[in-house]
Enzyme design. Sequence first.
Site, short mmCIF file in Angstrom:
data_model
loop_
_atom_site.label_atom_id
_atom_site.label_comp_id
_atom_site.label_asym_id
_atom_site.label_seq_id
_atom_site.Cartn_x
_atom_site.Cartn_y
_atom_site.Cartn_z
CB SER A 69 -8.47 -2.16 5.19
OG SER A 69 -8.91 -3.49 5.04
CD GLU A 101 -5.42 -0.02 2.81
OE1 GLU A 101 -5.08 -0.91 3.62
OE2 GLU A 101 -6.06 -0.25 1.78
NE ARG A 149 -3.69 -2.42 0.44
CZ ARG A 149 -3.36 -3.61 -0.06
NH1 ARG A 149 -2.30 -3.73 -0.86
NH2 ARG A 149 -4.09 -4.66 0.18
C1 FAD Z 1 -15.79 -2.00 0.28
C2 FAD Z 1 -14.35 -1.66 -0.01
C3 FAD Z 1 -13.43 -2.68 -0.19
C4 FAD Z 1 -12.09 -2.38 -0.46
N1 FAD Z 1 -11.22 -3.39 -0.64
C5 FAD Z 1 -9.94 -3.12 -0.93
C6 FAD Z 1 -9.00 -4.18 -1.15
O1 FAD Z 1 -9.34 -5.36 -1.11
N2 FAD Z 1 -7.72 -3.86 -1.42
C7 FAD Z 1 -7.30 -2.55 -1.50
O2 FAD Z 1 -6.13 -2.32 -1.77
N3 FAD Z 1 -8.16 -1.53 -1.29
C8 FAD Z 1 -9.46 -1.78 -1.02
N4 FAD Z 1 -10.32 -0.74 -0.81
C9 FAD Z 1 -9.82 0.65 -0.84
C10 FAD Z 1 -9.89 1.33 -2.21
O3 FAD Z 1 -10.94 0.79 -2.99
C11 FAD Z 1 -8.58 1.22 -2.98
O4 FAD Z 1 -7.52 1.83 -2.28
C12 FAD Z 1 -8.71 1.86 -4.37
O5 FAD Z 1 -7.60 1.51 -5.15
C13 FAD Z 1 -8.82 3.38 -4.30
O6 FAD Z 1 -9.18 3.86 -5.59
P1 FAD Z 1 -10.01 5.21 -5.76
O7 FAD Z 1 -10.14 5.49 -7.19
O8 FAD Z 1 -11.28 5.13 -5.00
O9 FAD Z 1 -9.01 6.24 -5.07
P2 FAD Z 1 -9.41 7.52 -4.21
O10 FAD Z 1 -10.01 7.10 -2.91
O11 FAD Z 1 -10.17 8.46 -5.03
O12 FAD Z 1 -7.96 8.11 -3.91
C14 FAD Z 1 -7.06 7.40 -3.07
C15 FAD Z 1 -5.68 8.05 -3.18
O13 FAD Z 1 -5.19 7.88 -4.50
C16 FAD Z 1 -4.88 9.14 -5.09
N5 FAD Z 1 -5.20 9.08 -6.50
C17 FAD Z 1 -6.39 8.76 -7.07
N6 FAD Z 1 -6.29 8.80 -8.40
C18 FAD Z 1 -5.03 9.16 -8.69
C19 FAD Z 1 -4.31 9.37 -9.92
N7 FAD Z 1 -4.88 9.21 -11.10
N8 FAD Z 1 -3.01 9.72 -9.84
C20 FAD Z 1 -2.40 9.89 -8.65
N9 FAD Z 1 -3.02 9.71 -7.45
C21 FAD Z 1 -4.33 9.34 -7.48
C22 FAD Z 1 -5.73 10.14 -4.34
O14 FAD Z 1 -5.18 11.45 -4.41
C23 FAD Z 1 -5.73 9.56 -2.94
O15 FAD Z 1 -4.56 9.94 -2.25
C24 FAD Z 1 -11.67 -1.03 -0.55
C25 FAD Z 1 -12.62 0.00 -0.38
C26 FAD Z 1 -13.94 -0.31 -0.11
C27 FAD Z 1 -14.94 0.82 0.04
#
Ligand code: FAD
Length: 310
Positions: free
Chosen positions: A234, A304, A185
């Site tokens: 998480s 995280e 992560r």
């Molecule tokens: C029900 C549920 C289950 C989940 N299960 C998992 C799992 O199994 N494994 C896991 O790893 N995560 C999990 N997550 C967390 C999350 O889905 C991941 O971390 C996901 O990759 C975040 O993507 P996002 O587009 O929503 O990012 P955001 O929440 O929009 O952003 C997260 C971070 O990434 C940065 N970011 C976003 N886009 C970019 C870009 N294009 N360039 C640079 N930085 C960027 C943002 O600035 C921020 O700091 C879960 C979440 C939920 C709600």
Amino acid sequence: MMVQSGNPPTTPVSVPGSAGAALRGRLLVNEPMARHTSWRVGGPADRVYVPADIDDLAAFLRTLSPEEPIHWVGLGSNLLVRDRGVRGTVILTSGALSGLALLDETRVRAEAGVPSAKVARFCATHGLGGAEFLAGIPGTVGGALAMNAGAFGGEFWNLVEAVETLDRRGERRTRQASEYAVGYRSVKSPAAEWFVAAHLKLVRGEHAQARALIKSLLARRGATQPTQMPNAGSVFKNPPGDHAARLIEAAGLKGATVGGACVSELHANFIVNAGNATAADIEELIEHVRATVELRFGVRLETEVRVIGE
Ligand SMILES: Cc1cc2nc3c(=O)[nH]c(=O)nc-3n(C[C@H](O)[C@H](O)[C@H](O)COP(=O)(O)OP(=O)(O)OC[C@H]3O[C@@H](n4cnc5c(N)ncnc54)[C@H](O)[C@@H]3O)c2cc1C
């Protein structure tokens, strides 16, 4: 460019980019971030830009002053936005940078706003294996790149060959995966840039096999995660050699609440919005969990989820 105001601005706003008549995206002014986070909380962003495509985004970035704070958001599924909102400009990639295509027999190009789950299905449909674990991660490719998202033993950067990036001057580059320091992560970029696309390397497999694996991984998630209530997955990273959920449960924190925020009974490392939580409730509960676990077990949990805003 289209300018929309979801809410009347509470303070006068100057709209960067308005001089750029050629811009094709949408600019949302005073936009509630609760609409763009999976916790469904978060105050207004001064400006949210939803680009038409990568070139449009590069042009938009060139119109911003060097002092303008910039935040990138995908699906907001790993993000706590505080109640007084975000100063500056949010770049919203979800629903915007949505290109997804085969580069050749085993390689896929996915733009930053594509949902990770869509990448999993696309690969399975084309008989490519290795991306199945992405099916249950409710974020975008950009978020998966920034977080090195992972599940069931898979990690996003294990699939990455190269990425396309933009910097705040709107300059576009292609970088090899080897230029990044990637861990659990954690992703350290060689420069101040954001991701606009990933080039992924998969393995040739069986369409039916990949589909079946996706189905079984989703079923496992459904049984162990509170998928019916707004959450951000998480909250804490697992400390070395242990599980954050185990420590939180052992500290007796399942079901602990602050306002409308509650430690999930189903998965102790999830905090759910039980209906009317504020970001302040969630943040206070995060700190309560951290302090209690540290007091009981001497382990300081690291978040995280990312926290932004005022
Ligand atoms: C029900 C549920 C289950 C989940 N299960 C998992 C799992 O199994 N494994 C896991 O790893 N995560 C999990 N997550 C967390 C999350 O889905 C991941 O971390 C996901 O990759 C975040 O993507 P996002 O587009 O929503 O990012 P955001 O929440 O929009 O952003 C997260 C971070 O990434 C940065 N970011 C976003 N886009 C970019 C870009 N294009 N360039 C640079 N930085 C960027 C943002 O600035 C921020 O700091 C879960 C979440 C939920 C709600």
